[in-house]
Design an enzyme around this catalytic site. Structure first.
Site, mmCIF file in Angstrom:
data_model
loop_
_atom_site.group_PDB
_atom_site.id
_atom_site.type_symbol
_atom_site.label_atom_id
_atom_site.label_comp_id
_atom_site.label_asym_id
_atom_site.label_seq_id
_atom_site.Cartn_x
_atom_site.Cartn_y
_atom_site.Cartn_z
ATOM 1 N N LEU A 1 0.869 -1.180 0.000
ATOM 2 C CA LEU A 1 0.000 0.000 0.000
ATOM 3 C C LEU A 1 0.905 1.228 0.000
ATOM 4 O O LEU A 1 1.536 1.541 0.996
ATOM 5 C CB LEU A 1 -0.891 0.005 1.243
ATOM 6 N N VAL B 1 9.126 5.503 0.228
ATOM 7 C CA VAL B 1 9.455 4.211 0.847
ATOM 8 C C VAL B 1 8.963 3.043 -0.014
ATOM 9 O O VAL B 1 9.689 2.057 -0.209
ATOM 10 C CB VAL B 1 8.850 4.127 2.276
ATOM 11 N N THR C 1 8.485 2.947 -3.256
ATOM 12 C CA THR C 1 9.329 2.818 -4.454
ATOM 13 C C THR C 1 10.682 2.200 -4.089
ATOM 14 O O THR C 1 11.180 1.293 -4.778
ATOM 15 C CB THR C 1 9.524 4.198 -5.127
ATOM 16 N N GLU D 1 9.238 18.286 6.280
ATOM 17 C CA GLU D 1 7.925 18.175 5.633
ATOM 18 C C GLU D 1 7.506 19.565 5.143
ATOM 19 O O GLU D 1 7.991 20.572 5.657
ATOM 20 C CB GLU D 1 6.889 17.688 6.665
ATOM 21 N N LYS E 1 8.000 8.171 18.005
ATOM 22 C CA LYS E 1 9.054 7.151 17.936
ATOM 23 C C LYS E 1 9.486 6.686 19.329
ATOM 24 O O LYS E 1 9.701 5.490 19.554
ATOM 25 C CB LYS E 1 10.243 7.698 17.147
HETATM 26 N N1 LIG Z 1 10.342 8.993 3.689
HETATM 27 C C1 LIG Z 1 11.118 8.473 4.627
HETATM 28 O O1 LIG Z 1 12.332 8.605 4.575
HETATM 29 C C2 LIG Z 1 10.516 7.718 5.743
HETATM 30 C C3 LIG Z 1 9.161 7.469 5.807
HETATM 31 N N2 LIG Z 1 8.651 6.713 6.816
HETATM 32 C C4 LIG Z 1 7.221 6.431 6.845
HETATM 33 O O2 LIG Z 1 6.858 5.693 5.690
HETATM 34 C C5 LIG Z 1 5.543 6.007 5.314
HETATM 35 C C6 LIG Z 1 5.512 6.429 3.853
HETATM 36 O O3 LIG Z 1 6.286 7.579 3.696
HETATM 37 P P1 LIG Z 1 6.722 8.124 2.238
HETATM 38 O O4 LIG Z 1 7.014 6.994 1.349
HETATM 39 O O5 LIG Z 1 7.771 9.129 2.519
HETATM 40 O O6 LIG Z 1 5.366 8.844 1.773
HETATM 41 P P2 LIG Z 1 5.031 9.395 0.310
HETATM 42 O O7 LIG Z 1 4.139 10.572 0.529
HETATM 43 O O8 LIG Z 1 6.261 9.580 -0.489
HETATM 44 O O9 LIG Z 1 4.195 8.203 -0.370
HETATM 45 C C7 LIG Z 1 2.890 7.858 0.039
HETATM 46 C C8 LIG Z 1 2.326 6.841 -0.973
HETATM 47 O O10 LIG Z 1 1.086 6.405 -0.480
HETATM 48 C C9 LIG Z 1 0.075 6.637 -1.460
HETATM 49 N N3 LIG Z 1 -1.118 7.095 -0.739
HETATM 50 C C10 LIG Z 1 -1.178 7.956 0.294
HETATM 51 N N4 LIG Z 1 -2.436 8.095 0.722
HETATM 52 C C11 LIG Z 1 -3.197 7.288 -0.076
HETATM 53 C C12 LIG Z 1 -4.588 6.995 -0.141
HETATM 54 N N5 LIG Z 1 -5.457 7.567 0.688
HETATM 55 N N6 LIG Z 1 -4.998 6.111 -1.078
HETATM 56 C C13 LIG Z 1 -4.127 5.546 -1.927
HETATM 57 N N7 LIG Z 1 -2.803 5.783 -1.905
HETATM 58 C C14 LIG Z 1 -2.362 6.653 -1.006
HETATM 59 C C15 LIG Z 1 0.589 7.711 -2.392
HETATM 60 O O11 LIG Z 1 -0.001 7.500 -3.662
HETATM 61 P P3 LIG Z 1 0.406 8.373 -4.962
HETATM 62 O O12 LIG Z 1 1.806 7.962 -5.285
HETATM 63 O O13 LIG Z 1 -0.554 7.964 -5.992
HETATM 64 O O14 LIG Z 1 0.297 9.805 -4.519
HETATM 65 C C16 LIG Z 1 2.094 7.407 -2.358
HETATM 66 O O15 LIG Z 1 2.408 6.429 -3.311
HETATM 67 C C17 LIG Z 1 5.055 7.074 6.299
HETATM 68 O O16 LIG Z 1 4.351 6.452 7.339
HETATM 69 C C18 LIG Z 1 6.350 7.667 6.824
HETATM 70 O O17 LIG Z 1 6.216 8.218 8.107
HETATM 71 C C19 LIG Z 1 9.437 6.146 7.779
HETATM 72 C C20 LIG Z 1 10.784 6.356 7.764
HETATM 73 C C21 LIG Z 1 11.420 7.196 6.780
HETATM 74 N N1 LIG Z 2 10.552 13.400 9.108
HETATM 75 C C1 LIG Z 2 11.305 12.300 9.644
HETATM 76 C C2 LIG Z 2 11.458 11.232 8.586
HETATM 77 C C3 LIG Z 2 11.600 9.878 9.134
HETATM 78 O O1 LIG Z 2 10.937 9.367 10.000
HETATM 79 C C4 LIG Z 2 12.692 12.800 10.076
HETATM 80 O O2 LIG Z 2 13.034 13.955 9.787
HETATM 81 O O3 LIG Z 2 13.395 12.053 10.746
#
Ligand SMILES: NC(=O)C1=CN([C@@H]2O[C@H](COP(=O)(O)OP(=O)(O)OC[C@H]3O[C@@H](n4cnc5c(N)ncnc54)[C@H](OP(=O)(O)O)[C@@H]3O)[C@@H](O)[C@H]2O)C=CC1
Ligand SMILES: N[C@@H](CC=O)C(=O)O
Ligand code: NA
Length: 449
Positions: free
Chosen positions: A8, A13, A15, A187, A202
């Site tokens: 999901l 993450v 990708t 963010e 966390k």
């Molecule tokens: N980024 C990071 O470095 C880190 C992230 N995390 C956690 O990982 C998780 C994902 O983060 P991240 O990958 O950065 O987030 P992104 O915003 O980059 O990606 C979110 C993905 O979820 C999809 N999505 C979101 N909401 C919906 C919905 N309602 N219905 C369908 N698809 C949905 C989006 O779809 P679409 O592509 O079509 O928009 C997108 O593909 C979060 O919980 C974050 O806290 C944890 C550690 C590090």
């Molecule tokens: N926004 C967070 C991303 C990972 O959880 C951070 O800055 O550490």
């Protein structure tokens, strides 16, 4: 045997995880048994950097979590809803779950883990804290025989980047925050990072896992870094400290039944302390327990590759357990065919699942015993330091250091560092000090590690 994944989210993450799973040569051979079966996203027209077969990507996330063919659901959507509901639905449908979502786990961990236990499935969350740094599994497995009494982490990369830049370049909070947003670390709405809320999620998770009891997010005391000024960073430097946003879970007495203090706040860290040298977007988590002593985990707390490493290793742990389960059940089936009495089993690996059942006892912040750093702006009158000392003394606060080095306009600047003091007593002293005629303001109040 192929283990089918429903992922999901296909953002940073998602990708990164798909890329790692598709590029599996030279990694653990079990990865080759994983099939990316469905991937759920919001928009089908968005360009993607990974290639998946026709029909794998869908916007129907409900159909993924209920698909009988799927073994493991990987939730990397972010946000509270629909992430929470989809995780619960996946569990009810008998799926194991891997998530990177600290916000959901910190708020709904109780509901999620209880349901998972009833359903006999695992919920894994290595990526939720410290990104790629292995810390959740080490706490659940390699360190689980220890009595853990302290966990101290730099668990938010954005705030560590901001504080590092303020320290090394003398920049202001606002300037570095704008810079962090441009570089994509913070963010778009940086509140979650800078106000300490991400770190609070966390440490609530780490505290629960380390202590074996449940920590309610509302019991986590939380201050962010908005009030940390260049002036304080300079004073801290002169006094032999660096300022870090620390997330701390610590027993307040050595006894086994001691309440936990769980908190997030900017902290003066002695320069020689191992956490003082963690710079930029890196994270580090220091764990102290008996008999192990101190262990520190360090590495990238965010980013596609690092987080994918954590998500994929959780997937791999489940795949390994499923494989064992399947081998045993095949053996049972063979015995059934030979008319021997048997029953199928579902493996419940206690080192993969959460073991906390009861609520933790949390100490209120007023019970914390710590050193404080405070900066006062006062009228430049004789006897001000004496009056400060008298007020502190009345409330049992003893001072390690008092310095008056500079002026801000017409006002004298006085910095004090206390010895260990009960926070409640220190606050009472400050309330009285703030009523003194000579005191203009108390711009900073920071705890010392
Ligand atoms: N980024 C990071 O470095 C880190 C992230 N995390 C956690 O990982 C998780 C994902 O983060 P991240 O990958 O950065 O987030 P992104 O915003 O980059 O990606 C979110 C993905 O979820 C999809 N999505 C979101 N909401 C919906 C919905 N309602 N219905 C369908 N698809 C949905 C989006 O779809 P679409 O592509 O079509 O928009 C997108 O593909 C979060 O919980 C974050 O806290 C944890 C550690 C590090
Ligand atoms: N926004 C967070 C991303 C990972 O959880 C951070 O800055 O550490
Ligand atoms: Na991690």
């Amino acid at each position: 045997m192929g283990v089918k994944l429903g992922i999901l989210g296909l953002g940073t993450v998602g990708t990164g995880t798909v890329q790692l799973l598709l590029d599996n040569l030279g990694r653990h051979p079990l990865l080759q048994e994983i099939e990316i079966y469905r991937v759920g996203v919001r928009s089908l027209s968005k360009p993607r950097t990974v290639e998946l077969p026709e029909g794998v990507i869908t916007t129907d996330l409900e159909s993924i979590v209920t698909d009988p063919a799927i073994d493991i659901v990987v939730e990397v959507l972010g946000g509270l809803e629909p992430a929470r509901s989809l995780i619960l639905k996946a569990i009810r449908s008998g799926k194991h779950v891997v998530t990177a979502n600290k916000a959901v786990i910190a708020r709904y961990g109780d509901e999620i883990f209880t349901l998972a236990e009833q359903a006999g499935v695992c919920v894994m969350l290595e990526a939720a804290v410290g990104g790629g740094i292995p810390v959740i599994q080490p706490l659940k497995q390699s360190l689980s025989v220890n009595r853990i009494h302290t966990v101290i982490g730099i668990v938010n990369g954005t705030t560590n980047y901001i504080l590092t830049k303020m320290q090394t370049e003398g920049s202001s909070f606002e300037d570095v925050l704008a810079d962090a947003q441009k570089l994509g670390y913070a963010e778009a709405d940086p509140t979650t990072d800078v106000d300490g809320l991400d770190a609070a999620d966390k440490i609530a998770i780490l505290a629960s896992i380390a202590s074996g009891c449940r920590v309610d997010l509302s019991d986590v005391y939380c201050e962010g870094i908005r009030q940390v000024s260049k002036t304080d960073i300079t004073y801290a430097e002169k006094l032999g400290f660096v300022i870090k946003l620390l997330a701390i879970a610590k027993k307040i007495t050595p006894s086994l039944s001691s309440p936990l203090s769980v908190r997030v706040h900017p902290t003066l860290v002695p320069k020689e302390h191992p956490l003082a040298s963690i710079y930029g977007v890196n994270n580090a988590i220091l764990v102290e327990g008996e008999p192990i002593g101190q262990v520190m985990f360090f590495g990238p707390g965010a980013g596609a590759g690092a987080t994918a490493s954590a998500v994929s290793s959780d997937i791999l742990n489940i795949v390994a357990a499923l494989k064992t389960e399947k081998a045993i059940n095949e053996e049972i089936l063979k015995q059934e065919l030979e008319n021997k009495p048997t029953s199928k089993i579902a493996l419940h690996n206690q080192l993969l699942t959460a073991r906390h059942q009861e609520d933790c006892q949390i100490a209120p912040i007023t019970e914390l015993v710590t050193q404080f750093y405070a900066r006062f702006l006062t009228k430049d009158q004789p006897g001000v330091i004496g009056k400060l000392g008298t007020c502190f003394g009345t409330h049992g606060v003893s001072l390690e250091l008092v310095v008056q080095t500079g002026f801000q306009g017409q006002l004298a600047e006085i910095v004090v560092v206390t010895h260990d003091v009960r926070e409640g007593d220190f606050r009472k002293a400050l309330t009285e000090i703030s009523t003194l005629e000579a005191i203009d303001s108390i711009p900073s109040l920071l705890r010392v590690l």
